[in-house]
Design an enzyme around this catalytic site. Sequence first.
Site, PDB file in Angstrom:
ATOM      1  N   SER A  57     -12.740  27.246 -27.881  1.00 18.23           N
ATOM      2  CA  SER A  57     -12.784  26.027 -28.683  1.00 18.23           C
ATOM      3  C   SER A  57     -11.660  26.095 -29.710  1.00 18.23           C
ATOM      4  O   SER A  57     -11.320  27.175 -30.195  1.00 18.23           O
ATOM      5  CB  SER A  57     -14.133  25.935 -29.382  1.00 18.23           C
ATOM      6  OG  SER A  57     -14.021  25.155 -30.553  1.00 18.23           O
ATOM      7  N   GLN A  98      -7.700  -2.047   3.719  1.00 26.41           N
ATOM      8  CA  GLN A  98      -6.668  -1.251   3.059  1.00 26.41           C
ATOM      9  C   GLN A  98      -7.248  -0.523   1.843  1.00 26.41           C
ATOM     10  O   GLN A  98      -6.699   0.476   1.387  1.00 26.41           O
ATOM     11  CB  GLN A  98      -5.519  -2.175   2.644  1.00 26.41           C
ATOM     12  CG  GLN A  98      -4.372  -1.502   1.947  1.00 26.41           C
ATOM     13  CD  GLN A  98      -3.147  -2.397   1.896  1.00 26.41           C
ATOM     14  OE1 GLN A  98      -2.507  -2.625   2.909  1.00 26.41           O
ATOM     15  NE2 GLN A  98      -2.841  -2.924   0.726  1.00 26.41           N
ATOM     16  N   TYR A 137      -9.928  -6.456  12.156  1.00 23.34           N
ATOM     17  CA  TYR A 137      -9.262  -5.970  10.946  1.00 23.34           C
ATOM     18  C   TYR A 137      -9.187  -7.062   9.892  1.00 23.34           C
ATOM     19  O   TYR A 137      -8.906  -8.217  10.202  1.00 23.34           O
ATOM     20  CB  TYR A 137      -7.843  -5.483  11.290  1.00 23.34           C
ATOM     21  CG  TYR A 137      -7.080  -5.010  10.057  1.00 23.34           C
ATOM     22  CD1 TYR A 137      -7.223  -3.710   9.587  1.00 23.34           C
ATOM     23  CD2 TYR A 137      -6.245  -5.889   9.346  1.00 23.34           C
ATOM     24  CE1 TYR A 137      -6.551  -3.283   8.447  1.00 23.34           C
ATOM     25  CE2 TYR A 137      -5.572  -5.463   8.206  1.00 23.34           C
ATOM     26  CZ  TYR A 137      -5.733  -4.164   7.767  1.00 23.34           C
ATOM     27  OH  TYR A 137      -5.076  -3.741   6.643  1.00 23.34           O
ATOM     28  N   THR A 190     -39.347  26.963 -11.094  1.00 26.41           N
ATOM     29  CA  THR A 190     -39.671  25.604 -10.665  1.00 26.41           C
ATOM     30  C   THR A 190     -39.841  24.852 -11.979  1.00 26.41           C
ATOM     31  O   THR A 190     -40.291  25.426 -12.966  1.00 26.41           O
ATOM     32  CB  THR A 190     -40.985  25.536  -9.843  1.00 26.41           C
ATOM     33  OG1 THR A 190     -42.048  26.027 -10.657  1.00 26.41           O
ATOM     34  CG2 THR A 190     -40.911  26.371  -8.571  1.00 26.41           C
ATOM     35  N   HIS A 191     -39.433  23.595 -11.980  1.00 24.66           N
ATOM     36  CA  HIS A 191     -39.450  22.789 -13.223  1.00 24.66           C
ATOM     37  C   HIS A 191     -38.648  23.472 -14.340  1.00 24.66           C
ATOM     38  O   HIS A 191     -38.926  23.247 -15.512  1.00 24.66           O
ATOM     39  CB  HIS A 191     -40.878  22.536 -13.714  1.00 24.66           C
ATOM     40  CG  HIS A 191     -41.825  22.115 -12.638  1.00 24.66           C
ATOM     41  ND1 HIS A 191     -42.073  20.804 -12.323  1.00 24.66           N
ATOM     42  CD2 HIS A 191     -42.565  22.847 -11.763  1.00 24.66           C
ATOM     43  CE1 HIS A 191     -42.937  20.739 -11.325  1.00 24.66           C
ATOM     44  NE2 HIS A 191     -43.245  21.976 -10.954  1.00 24.66           N
ATOM     45  N   GLU A 248     -18.648  22.593 -15.584  1.00 27.59           N
ATOM     46  CA  GLU A 248     -19.021  21.244 -16.017  1.00 27.59           C
ATOM     47  C   GLU A 248     -18.285  20.181 -15.212  1.00 27.59           C
ATOM     48  O   GLU A 248     -18.846  19.140 -14.848  1.00 27.59           O
ATOM     49  CB  GLU A 248     -18.731  21.063 -17.513  1.00 27.59           C
ATOM     50  CG  GLU A 248     -19.634  21.921 -18.395  1.00 27.59           C
ATOM     51  CD  GLU A 248     -19.167  21.895 -19.849  1.00 27.59           C
ATOM     52  OE1 GLU A 248     -19.249  20.837 -20.477  1.00 27.59           O
ATOM     53  OE2 GLU A 248     -18.712  22.938 -20.348  1.00 27.59           O
ATOM     54  N   SER A 252       0.825  -1.211   0.000  1.00 31.43           N
ATOM     55  CA  SER A 252       0.000   0.000   0.000  1.00 31.43           C
ATOM     56  C   SER A 252       0.859   1.260   0.000  1.00 31.43           C
ATOM     57  O   SER A 252       0.334   2.374  -0.007  1.00 31.43           O
ATOM     58  CB  SER A 252      -0.934  -0.002   1.208  1.00 31.43           C
ATOM     59  OG  SER A 252      -0.198  -0.175   2.397  1.00 31.43           O
ATOM     60  N   ASN A 274      -2.476  -2.565  13.108  1.00 29.82           N
ATOM     61  CA  ASN A 274      -3.934  -2.403  13.044  1.00 29.82           C
ATOM     62  C   ASN A 274      -4.402  -1.145  13.773  1.00 29.82           C
ATOM     63  O   ASN A 274      -5.213  -0.386  13.247  1.00 29.82           O
ATOM     64  CB  ASN A 274      -4.636  -3.637  13.611  1.00 29.82           C
ATOM     65  CG  ASN A 274      -4.359  -4.869  12.764  1.00 29.82           C
ATOM     66  OD1 ASN A 274      -3.809  -4.763  11.666  1.00 29.82           O
ATOM     67  ND2 ASN A 274      -4.720  -6.034  13.269  1.00 29.82           N
ATOM     68  N   LYS A 334     -16.579  30.562 -29.252  1.00 29.01           N
ATOM     69  CA  LYS A 334     -16.994  29.823 -28.066  1.00 29.01           C
ATOM     70  C   LYS A 334     -16.322  30.260 -26.776  1.00 29.01           C
ATOM     71  O   LYS A 334     -15.170  30.671 -26.744  1.00 29.01           O
ATOM     72  CB  LYS A 334     -16.695  28.327 -28.263  1.00 29.01           C
ATOM     73  CG  LYS A 334     -17.593  27.687 -29.290  1.00 29.01           C
ATOM     74  CD  LYS A 334     -18.892  27.226 -28.689  1.00 29.01           C
ATOM     75  CE  LYS A 334     -18.661  25.920 -27.978  1.00 29.01           C
ATOM     76  NZ  LYS A 334     -19.871  25.153 -27.802  1.00 29.01           N
TER      77      LYS A 334
HETATM   78  N1  ARG Z   1      -1.513  -1.163   5.014  1.00 26.14           N
HETATM   79  C1  ARG Z   1      -2.464  -1.637   5.962  1.00 26.14           C
HETATM   80  C2  ARG Z   1      -3.814  -0.941   5.735  1.00 26.14           C
HETATM   81  O1  ARG Z   1      -3.826   0.058   5.116  1.00 26.14           O
HETATM   82  C3  ARG Z   1      -1.980  -1.366   7.348  1.00 26.14           C
HETATM   83  C4  ARG Z   1      -2.459  -2.332   8.359  1.00 26.14           C
HETATM   84  C5  ARG Z   1      -1.877  -3.651   8.108  1.00 26.14           C
HETATM   85  N2  ARG Z   1      -2.228  -4.575   9.111  1.00 26.14           N
HETATM   86  C6  ARG Z   1      -2.076  -5.871   8.938  1.00 26.14           C
HETATM   87  N3  ARG Z   1      -2.408  -6.649   9.892  1.00 26.14           N
HETATM   88  N4  ARG Z   1      -1.560  -6.365   7.839  1.00 26.14           N
HETATM   89  O2  ARG Z   1      -4.847  -1.428   6.137  1.00 26.14           O
END
Ligand code: ARG
Length: 459
Positions: A278, A323, A318, A156-157, A291, A24, A111, A284
Amino acid sequence: MTNKMWGGRFKSGPDAIMQEINASIGFDKRLYAQDIAGSKAHAAMLAQQGIISKSDAKEITRGLDQVQAEIEGGQFTFSTALEDIHMNVEQRLKDIIGEPAGRLHTARSRNDQIATDFRLYIRDAVEHLDGQLKGLQLALAEKAESHAKTIMPGFTHLQVAQPITFGHHCLAYVEMLARDRSRLADARVRMNESPLGAAALAGTSFPIDRTMTARALGFDRPMRNSLDAVADRDFVLELLSAAAICATHLSRLAEEIVIWSTTQFRFVKLSDKFTTGSSIMPQKRNADAAELVRAKPGRILGALTSLLVVMKGLPLTYSKDMQEDKEPAFDAIDNLSLAIAAMAGMVRDLVPNAEVMRLAAASGFSTATDLADWLVRTLKMPFREAHHVAGALVALAEKQGCDLPELKLEDMQKIEKRITRDVYKVLTVEASVASRTSFGGTAPANVARQARRWLKLLK
Ligand code: ARG
């Protein structure tokens, strides 16, 4: 190579694909400042409780400061093999200070660490968005004050309904944004509890002081249940719901700006700074920024949906599924922030075309309600009957190809003989808006008062 953090029971390292799906660091490196702040608070607490020595805590803090400086100075090399921000920081800390680095993770798990880091990040995002929304409210309230008397058609509408003022319209958005800000504030209250010290899920046998780390990180208190502490992502969901509603509000104003700036409407002129030309059509001027703001709820709502689906049915506590909370949240926050900034710029620069708007407000028999109200007030007619008579007068004007104020008195009297010349006073758009003095109504005096109230609150 087996993993340095848990290599004890592993014979081989991960497959390349495993590393790719698992890591991650590519996105959670954003959390470095929160991760380091959490670690410093944890180390100081461990030392105070006699769980690690004071000198180790000092070394850890010094090392963490250096890691932070390296990251901010662009000298830090993030490693995918080290999976996430937590292990990247810890490994570098070990390179810098050696053995004491290994004591930092006492009574802690990734965690509770990620739950803490992400809460801190989301809390910062809430504060940042709130400041931006306040800025946008200010821009709208300033427009409202200078255009408290500028008449435009209310719809309205998307059909001309009754005359209103442009200032009143601007203040409607100030109110919406106030609710958006109060949703963020509510979410902030609930999210401001510390998961740190829940450890992996069950708490720890070390004599930690969770109140101390909670305070050090600006949390109101530690979370009461360690399982909930590591399993909860409500704080992200709440931010994303508030963000989705807010983005929806912005998209409504964006859509109005798109419509108002067309050659058919010509209600407002947008500045060069927030439009594009444009490549083929020289005449334009496109409202691209508006948008794009109109389109942003797509991804922001998508982020909310995505995390709700990730969390649905997830058993405690967890799971690595969680993640997947980060990328959509980062994307939603970044894009909402950009949308608010673009909207504030557009609103500040936008110039309403008072003449065109007044003309449009006077079209479509927009004072027919005022006519019916006159019949009720002057002739004591029941409103339902007055509505019927006013309808017949509209039909007559339509037949003659004129507007209500241009109808001849004797023609009106053929439909209702008690009508007098006095009726013409209520048929102008100016008279119409001026009469809407009920609380929350569009009368210029009301609008000016409301605008001043907001400006005082916001400045
Ligand atoms: N990269 C993990 C997340 O974003 C961190 C926690 C990881 N914990 C674990 N037990 N592998 O959730």
